[in-house]
Design an enzyme around this catalytic site. Structure first.
Site: not given
Ligand code: GLN
Length: 474
Positions: A76, A151, A175
């Site tokens: 990532k 994400s 995410s």
């Molecule tokens: N969707 C969550 C956020 O936007 C989790 C993001 C993540 O785990 N990096 O914060």
């Protein structure tokens, strides 16, 4: 070449002389090209991966290969890899190159993993659909009109679509687990502090974890065991000994499983998902496991607590991107103030700006106690209550997501998008490990994720039980 779902199969075929790493890398490179429309990769290390494959093949011939010989992964775009671009899917890091390699990534390289490229994600890992990338949304291979989750959406799609065998993501509030659920693969968020954060770009430091996306539980366990453990570059990482997770995957006991009643009654959660999760729980019951409903009235407080604390931490962490030392600097500036302002306004996308503003507000002198301090207290309560449950039960089971993969552009309001994290943030707020495993599809043929949370450092049990379910359910 056939699609591989596990390192074991790859190693087997290498041993039999059916394939070698060079062919394997060519195969993945071709898949990446054929499926470029998925937009999973931001950069493909074509030449490097080919060279590395030759080296690993040589090591295999001479019996000197590491444990990951034959594994091709993607990382990532928030993980540092020395001398390679790092952008966090943001314009603000234009032309930035990492000066060092993340500890977790280095440990995999040391075992002869082949890194095939840098993977698209939501900007600075903020999002639940991968639509917040400055480089365009990632598409779900099952239905390219739909999101893969976020994400780490690109990481999930790379594995789902066979563009590499495994991928590293990060999980701050879901995410890794949510995209795994949307794409029908396995996603593990380890205990906070299990894996060093050195070289992981900070979003919300007290939540951030590196997570692992695979199609095979053994591969997930192996990657965890190789990355985890103490690191002199991260003083917050746990010094607990690292078990050989990949050797502890047989689950023989009868498990005690709690499920949160509210999550299977909540009208906001898809009917198809609730039915499927009930079905898995019924199956577990019929197999003699102890499955009990519990109440967790704190559920409604978890999401606000998460968003207050993470935006606060993000506003502080992201203050370093100022256009002065590295990354994007606006060309249209007259003085220092306007340089900061314009560089940040032009460099950051909308969602990241929203969170910086929210977080700055939360941390401002007059609101600090009302929001930040209070949320810290609630975090403690959520954690304590969660741990109380885990004293009596081995696992807490719940759906990974309230919906299955939605259409690109369908969820428009920020709060509706935040709602997608309803069921994943509890483990993040508590800092405990959690895993999402695929348990089937809904009527639209979209994957459904079954989530298990466990006590601190209980990854071995979580993974073993996941394997048991994957092998026995359906
Ligand atoms: N969707 C969550 C956020 O936007 C989790 C993001 C993540 O785990 N990096 O914060």
């Amino acid at each position: 070449m056939r699609k591989y779902y596990s390192l074991k199969d790859i190693k087997n075929d290498i041993r039999e002389g059916i394939i070698d790493c060079a062919q394997l890398v060519d195969h993945y490179l071709k898949n990446i090209k054929d499926k470029a429309y998925l937009n999973a990769f931001l950069e493909v290390y074509e030449d490097e991966a080919r060279q590395q494959a030759l080296l690993v093949d040589e090591k295999l011939r001479t019996g000197k290969a590491g444990k990951l010989a034959g594994m091709v992964i993607g990382i990532k775009d928030v993980l540092c890899y020395k001398d390679h671009s790092l952008q966090c899917s943001s314009r603000i890091l234009n032309n930035f190159k990492s000066q060092f390699t993340a500890t977790a990534v280095q440990r995999l390289i040391d075992e002869d993993v082949i890194i095939i490229g840098r993977i698209n994600c939501d900007e600075f890992a903020m999002g639940s659909s991968n639509e917040n990338s400055a480089f365009g949304p990632v598409k779900n291979e099952i239905d390219p009109e739909r999101v893969p989750g976020g994400s780490s959406g690109g990481s999930a799609v790379a594995v789902q679509a066979g563009l590499c065998l495994a991928a590293l993501g990060t999980d701050t509030g879901g995410s890794v687990r949510q995209p795994a659920a949307f794409c029908g693969i396995i996603g593990l968020k380890p205990t906070y502090s299990r894996i060093s954060r050195y070289g992981l770009t900070a979003y919300a430091s007290s939540f951030d974890t590196i997570g692992i996306l695979t199609t095979d539980v053994y591969d997930n366990a192996l990657l965890l065991e190789l990355m985890a453990g103490k690191d002199e570059y991260d003083s917050s990482v746990s010094r607990n000994p690292v078990p050989e997770y990949s050797n502890k995957l047989e689950f023989k006991d009868k498990a005690k499983i709690a499920y949160i009643k509210e999550t299977l009654e909540d009208p906001r959660i898809d009917k198809g998902i609730k039915e499927k999760i009930k079905n898995v729980l019924d199956f577990l019951k019929s197999e003699g496991h102890n499955v009990e409903a519990i109440e967790y009235p704190h559920l409604d407080f978890v999401l606000p607590t998460y968003y207050i604390l993470t935006t606060a931490e993000a506003s502080s962490n992201l203050s370093r991107y100022d256009g002065v030392r590295y990354g994007y600097r606006s060309p249209n500036t007259m003085d220092l103030q306007s340089m900061y302002k314009k560089s940040r306004s032009e460099g950051f996308g909308e969602e990241v700006q929203r969170r910086i503003l929210l977080g700055t507000f939360i941390l401002s002198a007059s609101y600090y106690d009302a929001y930040y301090t209070k949320a810290q207290k609630v975090r403690r309560i959520i954690r304590d209550k969660t741990l109380e449950i885990l004293e009596k039960y081995d696992f807490i089971a719940l759906p990974t997501t309230p919906t299955t993969a939605f259409k690109i552009g369908e969820v428009k309001k920020p709060l509706d998008m935040y709602f997608e994290d309803l069921l994943t943030v509890q483990a993040s707020v508590a800092g405990i490990p959690a895993v999402s495993i695929p348990v089937g599809r809904d009527k639209k043929n979209l994957p459904i994720g079954f989530q298990l949370m466990g006590g601190y450092f209980e990854e071995a049990n979580l993974l073993a039980f996941s394997k048991y379910i994957l092998e026995n359910y359906n």
